[in-house]
Scaffold this motif. Structure first.
Motif, PDB file in Angstrom:
ATOM      1  N   TYR A  58       0.895  -1.198   0.028  1.00  0.00           N
ATOM      2  CA  TYR A  58      -0.178  -0.043  -0.005  1.00  0.00           C
ATOM      3  C   TYR A  58       0.762   1.229   0.051  1.00  0.00           C
ATOM      4  O   TYR A  58       0.316   2.498   0.039  1.00  0.00           O
ATOM      5  CB  TYR A  58      -0.968   0.010   1.244  1.00  0.00           C
ATOM      6  CG  TYR A  58      -2.084  -1.017   1.095  1.00  0.00           C
ATOM      7  CD1 TYR A  58      -3.162  -0.570   0.702  1.00  0.00           C
ATOM      8  CD2 TYR A  58      -1.805  -2.227   1.794  1.00  0.00           C
ATOM      9  CE1 TYR A  58      -4.206  -1.669   0.518  1.00  0.00           C
ATOM     10  CE2 TYR A  58      -2.626  -3.356   1.381  1.00  0.00           C
ATOM     11  CZ  TYR A  58      -3.859  -2.971   0.859  1.00  0.00           C
ATOM     12  OH  TYR A  58      -4.690  -4.001   0.756  1.00  0.00           O
ATOM     13  N   GLY A  59       1.999   1.120   0.121  1.00  0.00           N
ATOM     14  CA  GLY A  59       3.003   2.254   0.017  1.00  0.00           C
ATOM     15  C   GLY A  59       3.028   3.006   1.231  1.00  0.00           C
ATOM     16  O   GLY A  59       2.428   2.409   2.436  1.00  0.00           O
ATOM     17  N   GLU A 155      -0.880  -2.619  -6.271  1.00  0.00           N
ATOM     18  CA  GLU A 155      -1.015  -3.702  -7.247  1.00  0.00           C
ATOM     19  C   GLU A 155      -2.511  -3.763  -7.989  1.00  0.00           C
ATOM     20  O   GLU A 155      -2.635  -3.766  -9.191  1.00  0.00           O
ATOM     21  CB  GLU A 155      -0.745  -4.945  -6.803  1.00  0.00           C
ATOM     22  CG  GLU A 155      -0.970  -6.176  -8.025  1.00  0.00           C
ATOM     23  CD  GLU A 155      -0.471  -7.592  -7.450  1.00  0.00           C
ATOM     24  OE1 GLU A 155      -0.621  -8.486  -8.185  1.00  0.00           O
ATOM     25  OE2 GLU A 155      -0.493  -7.825  -6.015  1.00  0.00           O
ATOM     26  N   VAL A 156      -3.484  -3.678  -7.246  1.00  0.00           N
ATOM     27  CA  VAL A 156      -4.858  -3.660  -7.796  1.00  0.00           C
ATOM     28  C   VAL A 156      -5.048  -2.158  -8.429  1.00  0.00           C
ATOM     29  O   VAL A 156      -5.574  -2.294  -9.796  1.00  0.00           O
ATOM     30  CB  VAL A 156      -6.047  -3.667  -6.571  1.00  0.00           C
ATOM     31  CG1 VAL A 156      -7.189  -3.333  -7.173  1.00  0.00           C
ATOM     32  CG2 VAL A 156      -5.977  -5.128  -6.150  1.00  0.00           C
ATOM     33  N   GLY A 162      -3.908   0.087 -15.695  1.00  0.00           N
ATOM     34  CA  GLY A 162      -2.961  -0.639 -16.948  1.00  0.00           C
ATOM     35  C   GLY A 162      -1.653   0.073 -16.550  1.00  0.00           C
ATOM     36  O   GLY A 162      -1.036   0.046 -17.623  1.00  0.00           O
ATOM     37  N   GLY A 163      -1.343   0.136 -15.243  1.00  0.00           N
ATOM     38  CA  GLY A 163      -0.007   0.947 -15.143  1.00  0.00           C
ATOM     39  C   GLY A 163       1.037   0.020 -15.285  1.00  0.00           C
ATOM     40  O   GLY A 163       1.066  -1.420 -15.569  1.00  0.00           O
ATOM     41  N   ALA A 164       2.277   0.214 -15.028  1.00  0.00           N
ATOM     42  CA  ALA A 164       3.493  -0.268 -15.445  1.00  0.00           C
ATOM     43  C   ALA A 164       3.643  -1.288 -14.467  1.00  0.00           C
ATOM     44  O   ALA A 164       4.309  -2.346 -14.989  1.00  0.00           O
ATOM     45  CB  ALA A 164       4.985   0.665 -15.301  1.00  0.00           C
ATOM     46  N   ASP A 165       2.939  -1.511 -13.394  1.00  0.00           N
ATOM     47  CA  ASP A 165       3.233  -2.676 -12.112  1.00  0.00           C
ATOM     48  C   ASP A 165       2.096  -3.610 -12.563  1.00  0.00           C
ATOM     49  O   ASP A 165       2.096  -4.647 -11.862  1.00  0.00           O
ATOM     50  CB  ASP A 165       3.254  -1.993 -11.027  1.00  0.00           C
ATOM     51  CG  ASP A 165       4.307  -1.139 -10.677  1.00  0.00           C
ATOM     52  OD1 ASP A 165       5.566  -1.202 -11.283  1.00  0.00           O
ATOM     53  OD2 ASP A 165       4.168  -0.241  -9.818  1.00  0.00           O
TER      54      ASP A 165
END
Length: 168
Positions: A58-59, A155-156, A162-165
């Motif tokens: 969650y950062g 992550e979700v 559609g992010g880089a991760d």
């Protein structure tokens, strides 16, 4: 899994984010990031159970602040600039501006790399949380989502945008 099954699923993306069509707002990816940040910043139980506990995925507060202002530059200009693209109306923009100003003031006073506890101990933290909550509730409700659902992991969020991760 057969190759054809895998390849047919790979190119598909959901056509909605929660209940909101992806094309409903022109910059919906930025809206997702702003909403994610506001959601995390607005939830005191999340602060205790996730950030203070060091729960991965969650950062931290600084990550949320950067997600709030990174693409939007809301640390340099008003959210009014994005009415009709990221934000639905002037009220939504005003609520976001109020939250951004309060959170950034704290970040500048405690330092970007300060531990979560330093943010939470700041005398203005409760007001910042309230401002973030008002903006989060307004935006989530406008998007047809439950503002009281738990915040989504990074992550979700990456999968949704559609992010880089995002996993392929």
């Amino acid at each position: 899994m057969q190759g054809s099954e895998k390849s047919s699923r790979r190119g598909r993306r959901s056509t909605t984010m929660g209940g909101m069509p992806l094309n409903d707002m022109p910059w919906w990816r930025w809206r997702c990031n702003v909403r994610s940040a506001l959601h995390m910043l607005s939830d005191p139980a999340f602060h205790q159970e996730t950030w203070l506990a060091g729960r991965p995925g969650y950062g931290d507060v600084t990550d949320a602040v950067y997600r709030l202002v990174e693409d939007t530059w809301l640390d340099n200009w008003s959210a009014d600039k994005y009415v009709g693209t990221i934000f639905r109306d002037a009220q939504e923009a005003q609520l976001v501006d109020a939250a951004v100003l309060r959170v950034l003031r704290i970040m500048h006073q405690v330092g970007a790399d300060a531990p979560v506890a330093a943010y939470m101990a700041h005398q203005g933290w409760a007001e910042a949380v309230q401002a973030a909550r008002a903006a989060h509730v307004h935006m989530a409700t406008a998007d047809g989502e439950d503002p009281d659902a738990p915040p989504r992991s990074l992550e979700v969020l990456a999968i949704m945008t559609g992010g880089a991760d995002a996993p392929v």
